[in-house]
Scaffold this motif. Structure first.
Motif, PDB file in Angstrom:
ATOM      1  N   ASP A 129      44.873  30.604 -43.562  1.00  0.00           N
ATOM      2  CA  ASP A 129      44.831  32.046 -43.836  1.00  0.00           C
ATOM      3  C   ASP A 129      45.743  32.822 -42.884  1.00  0.00           C
ATOM      4  O   ASP A 129      46.433  33.761 -43.292  1.00  0.00           O
ATOM      5  N   SER A 130      45.750  32.421 -41.623  1.00  0.00           N
ATOM      6  CA  SER A 130      46.584  33.102 -40.639  1.00  0.00           C
ATOM      7  C   SER A 130      48.061  32.871 -40.937  1.00  0.00           C
ATOM      8  O   SER A 130      48.873  33.803 -40.872  1.00  0.00           O
ATOM      9  N   ARG A 132      49.396  32.227 -43.842  1.00  0.00           N
ATOM     10  CA  ARG A 132      49.755  32.977 -45.048  1.00  0.00           C
ATOM     11  C   ARG A 132      49.942  34.455 -44.723  1.00  0.00           C
ATOM     12  O   ARG A 132      50.867  35.102 -45.232  1.00  0.00           O
ATOM     13  N   ALA A 133      49.076  34.997 -43.893  1.00  0.00           N
ATOM     14  CA  ALA A 133      49.206  36.408 -43.503  1.00  0.00           C
ATOM     15  C   ALA A 133      50.517  36.644 -42.759  1.00  0.00           C
ATOM     16  O   ALA A 133      51.175  37.676 -42.955  1.00  0.00           O
ATOM     17  N   ASP A 136      53.318  36.488 -45.300  1.00  0.00           N
ATOM     18  CA  ASP A 136      53.243  37.662 -46.182  1.00  0.00           C
ATOM     19  C   ASP A 136      53.813  38.911 -45.513  1.00  0.00           C
ATOM     20  O   ASP A 136      54.185  39.869 -46.192  1.00  0.00           O
ATOM     21  N   SER A 137      53.884  38.886 -44.171  1.00  0.00           N
ATOM     22  CA  SER A 137      54.363  40.061 -43.442  1.00  0.00           C
ATOM     23  C   SER A 137      55.874  40.058 -43.225  1.00  0.00           C
ATOM     24  O   SER A 137      56.428  41.015 -42.696  1.00  0.00           O
ATOM     25  N   ILE A 182      46.063  39.477 -37.051  1.00  0.00           N
ATOM     26  CA  ILE A 182      46.916  39.074 -38.170  1.00  0.00           C
ATOM     27  C   ILE A 182      46.041  38.768 -39.388  1.00  0.00           C
ATOM     28  O   ILE A 182      45.168  37.916 -39.346  1.00  0.00           O
ATOM     29  N   GLY A 183      46.287  39.512 -40.479  1.00  0.00           N
ATOM     30  CA  GLY A 183      45.507  39.310 -41.684  1.00  0.00           C
ATOM     31  C   GLY A 183      44.182  40.050 -41.706  1.00  0.00           C
ATOM     32  O   GLY A 183      43.423  39.936 -42.667  1.00  0.00           O
ATOM     33  N   GLY A 184      43.881  40.772 -40.628  1.00  0.00           N
ATOM     34  CA  GLY A 184      42.614  41.495 -40.571  1.00  0.00           C
ATOM     35  C   GLY A 184      41.598  40.791 -39.689  1.00  0.00           C
ATOM     36  O   GLY A 184      41.792  39.657 -39.237  1.00  0.00           O
ATOM     37  N   ILE A 187      40.102  37.125 -40.751  1.00  0.00           N
ATOM     38  CA  ILE A 187      41.066  36.028 -40.594  1.00  0.00           C
ATOM     39  C   ILE A 187      41.350  35.790 -39.112  1.00  0.00           C
ATOM     40  O   ILE A 187      41.447  34.642 -38.662  1.00  0.00           O
TER      41      ILE A 187
END
Length: 284
Positions: A129-130, A132-133, A136-137, A182-184, A187
């Motif tokens: 998840d991290s 991917r975040a 995505d940035s 990162i990712g909120g 995450i």
């Protein structure tokens, strides 16, 4: 066979080491060419990693260069035996930038790894998840299929821990990297929990540099020091968001070893670092 357009970092390194041996011996490229019945242009291509070379020729050149370091010569021959398609990262050739393949290759062949991470975590310790975040940035925005390819590749780099004898890792992370959401929040918390879990791996020594440390202020670059099977093949990888740089000059290796040693002195002990991560996770 035509010269390679994009030799890997490891293929380039083989050529670099052969050039170093030749220059140390005071031999000219045309002399080396004559020895192995080729031309000077081919020697130049070999030393640039654009053309491969056989084990037999490596050993012949080593004698010509008066090199009696058997471990180094065998290590160079091992590189020469490698071929495209042999390793998992070759599946991403033409899919991802060659730099992604080179870092996977570097980690795979390292005896031990030292990471200095000012504001991010090493790819091998990131959660899916991290990762991917992070991808995505990237700006400009990456296509969804490239994001997924990058994430998949990053997760497969964890395979170094599945080997019978994984490389030893020393990971020095600044507190700034731990506090990046990162990712909120969810995450980020999952990433910290994963980091704590991985810090208990017998081959991983994780150390944190807290904000309270007033001595270590070099937060300008991410450094990976990869120890080769022989010291002559040690490599430093400097990473940033736009590119990566592989360094092998003796002065650069020494400078970065000094930097990593200083960062280690500025960091908390592993047990204290683990508690520190727990504390930050509770704060998020």
């Amino acid at each position: 066979m035509p010269p390679r357009d994009n030799p890997t970092a490891r293929q380039v390194r083989l050529g670099v080491e052969l050039r170093k041996l030749r220059e140390r011996a005071g031999r000219m490229a045309r002399e080396a060419a004559g020895l192995i019945s080729t031309d000077q242009a081919r020697i130049s291509h070999i030393e640039a990693g654009r053309i491969g070379i056989s084990e037999e020729r490596i050993r012949k050149l080593a004698v010509f260069y008066s090199c009696d370091d058997a471990k180094l010569i065998e290590s160079l021959c091992a590189i020469a035996r490698e071929h495209r398609g042999q390793y998992w990262w070759d599946e991403y050739r033409g899919v991802l930038d060659p730099g992604f393949l080179d870092i996977a290759e570097l980690e795979h062949h390292a005896i031990y790894l030292r990471y200095l991470q000012p504001v991010t975590l090493p790819g091998v310790l990131q959660t899916e998840d991290s990762a991917r975040a992070l991808f995505d940035s990237v700006l400009p925005k990456l296509p969804a299929n490239e994001v997924e390819a990058r994430v998949e590749h990053r997760m497969r780099r964890r395979g170094i821990f599945d080997r019978e004898k994984p490389p030893e890792l020393e990971v020095i992370v600044h507190e700034a990297a731990l506090r990046m959401r990162i990712g909120g929040r969810k995450i980020a918390c999952g990433q910290l929990e994963h980091l704590i879990e991985m810090s208990e791996h017998p081959e991983i020594m994780l150390r944190i540099i807290p904000f309270s440390n007033e001595d270590f202020i070099d937060l300008t670059q991410t450094v990976t020091y990869a120890a080769g099977v022989v010291p002559q093949l040690d490599t430093v990888y400097i990473d940033n968001r736009s590119s990566g740089l592989f360094l092998d000059a003796a002065a650069e290796l020494e400078r970065n070893r000094t930097l990593l040693d200083f960062a280690e002195q500025a960091s908390l002990e592993p047990a204290e670092s683990r508690s520190f991560i727990h504390h930050i996770a509770r704060e998020l």
